[in-house]
Design a protein around this motif. Structure first.
Motif, short mmCIF file in Angstrom:
data_model
loop_
_atom_site.label_atom_id
_atom_site.label_comp_id
_atom_site.label_asym_id
_atom_site.label_seq_id
_atom_site.Cartn_x
_atom_site.Cartn_y
_atom_site.Cartn_z
N SER A 155 -6.55 8.54 1.00
CA SER A 155 -6.63 7.18 0.48
C SER A 155 -5.68 6.98 -0.68
CB SER A 155 -8.07 6.88 0.04
OG SER A 155 -8.97 7.00 1.13
N ALA A 156 -5.60 7.96 -1.59
CA ALA A 156 -4.73 7.82 -2.76
C ALA A 156 -3.27 7.77 -2.35
CB ALA A 156 -4.97 8.99 -3.72
N ALA A 157 -2.84 8.67 -1.46
CA ALA A 157 -1.43 8.70 -1.04
C ALA A 157 -1.09 7.47 -0.21
CB ALA A 157 -1.16 9.97 -0.23
N ALA A 158 -1.96 7.06 0.70
CA ALA A 158 -1.69 5.89 1.53
C ALA A 158 -1.61 4.63 0.68
CB ALA A 158 -2.78 5.75 2.58
N LEU A 159 -2.51 4.48 -0.29
CA LEU A 159 -2.51 3.30 -1.13
C LEU A 159 -1.25 3.24 -1.99
CD1 LEU A 159 -4.26 0.83 -1.71
CD2 LEU A 159 -5.33 2.10 -3.57
N THR A 160 -0.76 4.40 -2.43
CA THR A 160 0.48 4.44 -3.20
C THR A 160 1.64 3.87 -2.40
OG1 THR A 160 -0.19 6.34 -4.55
CG2 THR A 160 2.17 5.98 -4.28
N VAL A 161 1.76 4.28 -1.15
CA VAL A 161 2.86 3.80 -0.30
C VAL A 161 2.67 2.32 0.02
CG1 VAL A 161 4.06 4.11 1.89
CG2 VAL A 161 3.23 6.10 0.65
N VAL A 162 1.44 1.91 0.33
CA VAL A 162 1.18 0.52 0.66
C VAL A 162 1.55 -0.41 -0.50
CG1 VAL A 162 -0.67 -1.15 1.08
CG2 VAL A 162 -0.57 0.96 2.41
N LEU A 163 1.15 -0.05 -1.70
CA LEU A 163 1.47 -0.88 -2.86
C LEU A 163 2.97 -0.91 -3.12
CD1 LEU A 163 -1.45 0.06 -5.28
CD2 LEU A 163 -1.13 -2.08 -4.04
N SER A 164 3.65 0.19 -2.81
CA SER A 164 5.11 0.20 -2.93
C SER A 164 5.74 -0.82 -1.99
CB SER A 164 5.66 1.60 -2.62
OG SER A 164 5.15 2.56 -3.50
N ALA A 165 5.13 -1.01 -0.83
CA ALA A 165 5.69 -1.91 0.17
C ALA A 165 5.39 -3.37 -0.14
CB ALA A 165 5.13 -1.56 1.55
N VAL A 166 4.18 -3.68 -0.58
CA VAL A 166 3.76 -5.09 -0.63
C VAL A 166 3.60 -5.66 -2.04
CG1 VAL A 166 2.57 -4.84 1.58
CG2 VAL A 166 1.28 -4.54 -0.53
N ILE A 167 3.65 -4.81 -3.07
CA ILE A 167 3.44 -5.29 -4.43
C ILE A 167 4.58 -4.92 -5.38
CG2 ILE A 167 1.94 -5.13 -6.46
CD1 ILE A 167 0.72 -6.76 -4.24
N ALA A 168 5.00 -3.67 -5.35
CA ALA A 168 5.90 -3.17 -6.39
C ALA A 168 7.29 -3.79 -6.32
CB ALA A 168 5.99 -1.65 -6.32
N GLY A 169 7.82 -4.01 -5.14
CA GLY A 169 9.18 -4.50 -5.04
C GLY A 169 10.18 -3.36 -5.04
N GLU A 170 11.34 -3.59 -4.46
CA GLU A 170 12.32 -2.51 -4.28
C GLU A 170 12.85 -1.99 -5.61
OE1 GLU A 170 16.12 -1.52 -1.36
OE2 GLU A 170 15.43 -3.59 -1.65
N ALA A 171 13.07 -2.88 -6.58
CA ALA A 171 13.65 -2.46 -7.85
C ALA A 171 12.71 -1.53 -8.62
CB ALA A 171 13.99 -3.68 -8.70
N ALA A 172 11.40 -1.75 -8.47
CA ALA A 172 10.42 -0.94 -9.21
C ALA A 172 9.87 0.21 -8.39
CB ALA A 172 9.27 -1.84 -9.67
N LEU A 179 4.34 6.96 -10.64
CA LEU A 179 2.95 6.71 -11.06
C LEU A 179 1.98 7.03 -9.93
CD1 LEU A 179 3.42 3.33 -12.98
CD2 LEU A 179 2.97 5.58 -13.98
N GLY A 180 2.33 6.60 -8.71
CA GLY A 180 1.45 6.85 -7.57
C GLY A 180 1.31 8.32 -7.25
N ALA A 181 2.41 9.07 -7.39
CA ALA A 181 2.34 10.51 -7.15
C ALA A 181 1.43 11.18 -8.18
CB ALA A 181 3.74 11.12 -7.21
N GLY A 182 1.51 10.72 -9.44
CA GLY A 182 0.62 11.26 -10.47
C GLY A 182 -0.83 10.95 -10.17
N PHE A 183 -1.10 9.73 -9.74
CA PHE A 183 -2.47 9.34 -9.37
C PHE A 183 -2.99 10.18 -8.21
CE2 PHE A 183 -5.00 6.58 -6.49
CZ PHE A 183 -6.17 6.53 -7.24
N THR A 184 -2.14 10.37 -7.19
CA THR A 184 -2.56 11.16 -6.03
C THR A 184 -2.86 12.60 -6.42
OG1 THR A 184 -1.20 9.76 -4.58
CG2 THR A 184 -1.89 11.90 -3.71
N LEU A 185 -2.03 13.18 -7.27
CA LEU A 185 -2.26 14.55 -7.72
C LEU A 185 -3.58 14.65 -8.50
CD1 LEU A 185 1.33 15.61 -8.84
CD2 LEU A 185 0.03 16.52 -6.90
N ILE A 186 -3.89 13.63 -9.29
CA ILE A 186 -5.16 13.64 -10.03
C ILE A 186 -6.33 13.61 -9.06
CG2 ILE A 186 -6.64 12.24 -11.53
CD1 ILE A 186 -4.12 11.47 -13.09
#
Length: 237
Positions: A155-172, A179-186
């Motif tokens: 769930s943590a890894a999938a949500l990181t990628v999903v938010l990268s696609a639909v919220i974060a934007g290419e520049a960010a 940040l998502g990788a850190g959250f997933t590791l936690i």
């Protein structure tokens, strides 16, 4: 006559806004397929003998290194993280995301987000039944079913990628992925800390989550691109 401003005083052209949903990474298919394959390799290593697997030694050593006293503050924090990511509370974040996307008429983004999160039931439950790996002894939180793979890590890894696609934007994207990788590791660490999962369970879950999200991102690339073009056109009005 028109006054001509010197170059240093001319207004700078504004940068184009981020394209959201942002396009899939260049190697999304290769990376996603490799991540899923690695997860299945770990499943294969465990399937023959889930009680005394090839990974038993490294898993036991890492579990000993990543856990501590039962009554420590780390245990409290780990329990909160595990409760927030898994079970009914863990559905709140994805449902809020899908609801937000629907409100703004981002139908394809909502469908992509929903399918990626729902894929956990399609991919992980059969793996849990097939491997049927016992959890570490004396888990500190309420658990059910087999230990492999970790649904929390998925769930943590999938949500990181999903938010990268639909919220974060290419520049960010790069900053968000850090940040998502850190959250997933936690999330992976907390599952090991409370004896809910073995380290290899967490690794396989994260690989499956990231791989699934990347492959679906690529599969939805055309409608997501059209949605991004519509979004950019609406901003210019």
């Amino acid at each position: 006559m028109y006054d001509v401003l010197p170059p240093e005083r001319r207004p700078r052209a504004q940068a184009a806004p981020d394209s959201i949903p942002s396009p899939a990474p260049r190697f999304a298919v290769q990376t996603g397929a490799a991540a899923l394959a690695a997860s299945l390799v770990i499943a294969g290593l465990l399937a023959n003998d889930p009680r005394t697997p090839v990974l038993r030694g490294p898993d036991a050593a890492l579990t000993g290194a990543l856990t501590g006293p039962h009554g420590s503050l780390f245990t409290v924090a780990a329990t909160v993280v595990q409760a927030g990511v898994g079970g009914p509370p863990g559905l709140v974040g994805p449902l809020l995301l899908v609801g937000y996307l629907l409100v703004y008429r981002r139908w394809w983004s909502a469908l992509y987000s929903f399918l990626t999160c729902a894929a956990a039931n399609v991919l992980l439950l059969p793996l849990k039944s097939a491997v049927d790996r016992p959890r570490p002894a004396d888990p500190w939180i309420l658990v059910s079913g087999g230990s492999f793979p970790s649904v929390h890590a998925y769930s943590a890894a999938a949500l990181t990628v999903v938010l990268s696609a639909v919220i974060a934007g290419e520049a960010a994207r790069r900053r968000w992925w850090l940040l998502g990788a850190g959250f997933t590791l936690i999330v992976m660490w907390t599952g090991v800390w409370v004896h809910s999962n073995w380290p290899s369970d967490a690794v396989a879950g994260a690989l499956a989550g990231a791989g699934t999200a990347l492959l679906l991102w690529k599969a939805f690339s055309s409608p997501l691109r059209r949605e991004a073009e519509r979004e950019a056109a609406s901003r210019r009005r």
